[in-house]
Design an enzyme around this catalytic site. Structure first.
Site, PDB file in Angstrom:
ATOM      1  N   PRO A  11      66.899   2.207  74.410  1.00 49.25           N
ATOM      2  CA  PRO A  11      67.688   2.205  75.645  1.00 49.25           C
ATOM      3  C   PRO A  11      69.105   2.747  75.496  1.00 49.25           C
ATOM      4  CG  PRO A  11      67.344  -0.036  74.828  1.00 49.25           C
ATOM      5  CD  PRO A  11      66.453   0.867  74.029  1.00 49.25           C
ATOM      6  N   ASN A  12      69.494   3.460  76.535  1.00 51.38           N
ATOM      7  CA  ASN A  12      70.842   4.014  76.714  1.00 51.38           C
ATOM      8  C   ASN A  12      71.123   5.224  75.844  1.00 51.38           C
ATOM      9  OD1 ASN A  12      71.725   2.103  78.718  1.00 51.38           O
ATOM     10  ND2 ASN A  12      71.756   0.590  77.071  1.00 51.38           N
ATOM     11  N   ARG A  19      79.084   9.259  77.177  1.00 55.96           N
ATOM     12  CA  ARG A  19      80.025   8.138  77.122  1.00 55.96           C
ATOM     13  C   ARG A  19      80.224   7.745  75.656  1.00 55.96           C
ATOM     14  NH1 ARG A  19      79.461   4.511  81.482  1.00 55.96           N
ATOM     15  NH2 ARG A  19      81.186   3.420  80.449  1.00 55.96           N
ATOM     16  N   TYR A  24      79.608   7.379  69.147  1.00 57.82           N
ATOM     17  CA  TYR A  24      78.330   8.084  68.979  1.00 57.82           C
ATOM     18  C   TYR A  24      78.458   9.603  68.899  1.00 57.82           C
ATOM     19  CZ  TYR A  24      76.602   3.480  70.305  1.00 57.82           C
ATOM     20  OH  TYR A  24      76.358   2.140  70.339  1.00 57.82           O
ATOM     21  N   ASN A  75      64.998   4.966  66.447  1.00 56.11           N
ATOM     22  CA  ASN A  75      66.283   4.346  66.733  1.00 56.11           C
ATOM     23  C   ASN A  75      66.023   3.408  67.918  1.00 56.11           C
ATOM     24  OD1 ASN A  75      68.783   3.497  67.459  1.00 56.11           O
ATOM     25  ND2 ASN A  75      69.750   5.521  67.408  1.00 56.11           N
ATOM     26  N   ALA A  78      69.562  -1.050  71.201  1.00 60.83           N
ATOM     27  CA  ALA A  78      69.852  -2.488  71.279  1.00 60.83           C
ATOM     28  C   ALA A  78      68.628  -3.352  70.960  1.00 60.83           C
ATOM     29  CB  ALA A  78      70.393  -2.837  72.661  1.00 60.83           C
ATOM     30  N   ASP A  88      56.723  -6.154  65.744  1.00 63.61           N
ATOM     31  CA  ASP A  88      55.277  -6.435  65.600  1.00 63.61           C
ATOM     32  C   ASP A  88      54.459  -5.168  65.802  1.00 63.61           C
ATOM     33  OD1 ASP A  88      55.593  -9.094  64.982  1.00 63.61           O
ATOM     34  OD2 ASP A  88      55.174  -9.822  67.011  1.00 63.61           O
ATOM     35  N   GLU A  99      64.102   3.824  60.058  1.00 64.43           N
ATOM     36  CA  GLU A  99      64.985   3.326  61.127  1.00 64.43           C
ATOM     37  C   GLU A  99      66.305   4.087  61.047  1.00 64.43           C
ATOM     38  OE1 GLU A  99      65.752  -0.837  60.549  1.00 64.43           O
ATOM     39  OE2 GLU A  99      67.295  -0.925  62.118  1.00 64.43           O
ATOM     40  N   HIS A 101      70.207   4.607  62.806  1.00 66.83           N
ATOM     41  CA  HIS A 101      71.296   4.259  63.733  1.00 66.83           C
ATOM     42  C   HIS A 101      72.409   5.270  63.561  1.00 66.83           C
ATOM     43  CE1 HIS A 101      69.369   0.582  64.791  1.00 66.83           C
ATOM     44  NE2 HIS A 101      69.138   0.382  63.507  1.00 66.83           N
ATOM     45  N   SER A 103      75.581   4.931  64.541  1.00 65.17           N
ATOM     46  CA  SER A 103      76.788   4.237  64.080  1.00 65.17           C
ATOM     47  C   SER A 103      76.438   3.341  62.889  1.00 65.17           C
ATOM     48  CB  SER A 103      77.364   3.394  65.217  1.00 65.17           C
ATOM     49  OG  SER A 103      76.432   2.384  65.607  1.00 65.17           O
ATOM     50  N   ARG A 108      80.242  -3.056  62.860  1.00 66.42           N
ATOM     51  CA  ARG A 108      80.476  -3.366  64.270  1.00 66.42           C
ATOM     52  C   ARG A 108      80.328  -4.870  64.515  1.00 66.42           C
ATOM     53  NH1 ARG A 108      77.326   0.790  67.897  1.00 66.42           N
ATOM     54  NH2 ARG A 108      78.784  -0.090  69.423  1.00 66.42           N
TER      55      ARG A 108
END
Ligand code: CA2
Length: 156
Positions: A11-12, A19, A24, A75, A78, A88, A99, A101, A103, A108
């Site tokens: 998400p996002n 933004r 990012y 990624n 959240a 799962d 995985e 990310h 940032s 953080r």
């Protein structure tokens, strides 16, 4: 036929480059997709690239990758920090998972320090910006072709 790798985004991440560039960066998700497809072509990987703001989409895409994709880059955004359901689903995927990310989640807020996904992932890349996606694809290319054993002997 080239091995297929699915790159899944949570998400996002569709807001990337629009933004919060101080966290990012300035590249958009379309830029990241273009870079992934470019490096996939170089590495001989077929790339699937998707983003959703809905947990169930991500779970369905992980299920659909079973028996089809040789590896996953994810990624989870959240959902990294909240989703037992995604962890799962990943556990049911038989191939290597990396995985990513953008940032450094450990630099953080405390709630970002824990990942439900890391224990399922073969590797975790964070804090390298969007370059992390390319690093993940390079590593997966090694792993799926069997040429990247950690601790293995260097070739003569
Ligand atoms: O650093 C990462 O890649 C994250 O997975 C990004 C997630 C965050 O919740 C994780 O803790 C770390 C957030 C993605 C939202 O991306 C935005 C991009 C631009 C503007 C707003 C949100």
């Amino acid at each position: 036929m080239n091995p297929r790798v699915e790159v899944l985004n949570g998400p996002n991440l569709n807001l990337l480059g629009v933004r919060q560039p101080h966290i990012y960066g300035y590249e958009t998700l379309q830029d990241v997709e273009r870079d992934c497809r470019h490096i996939g072509a170089e590495l001989g990987l077929d790339i699937g690239f998707r983003q959703s703001n809905h947990e169930s989409d991500l779970i369905d895409w992980i299920h659909a990758a079973r028996g089809v994709a040789a590896g996953l880059v994810i990624n989870p955004a959240a959902y990294t920090h909240t989703s037992v359901a995604i962890a799962d689903a990943l556990r049911a995927f038989e191939g290597p998972i990396i995985e990513v990310h953008i940032s450094n989640i450990h630099q953080r807020e405390a709630f970002r320090h824990h990942s439900y996904v890391s224990s399922v992932a073969q590797a975790v890349i964070c804090g390298c910006g969007v370059l992390g996606y390319q690093l993940a694809l390079r590593r997966l290319a090694q792993v799926v072709t069997g040429s990247g054993q950690i601790g293995g002997r260097a070739s003569p």
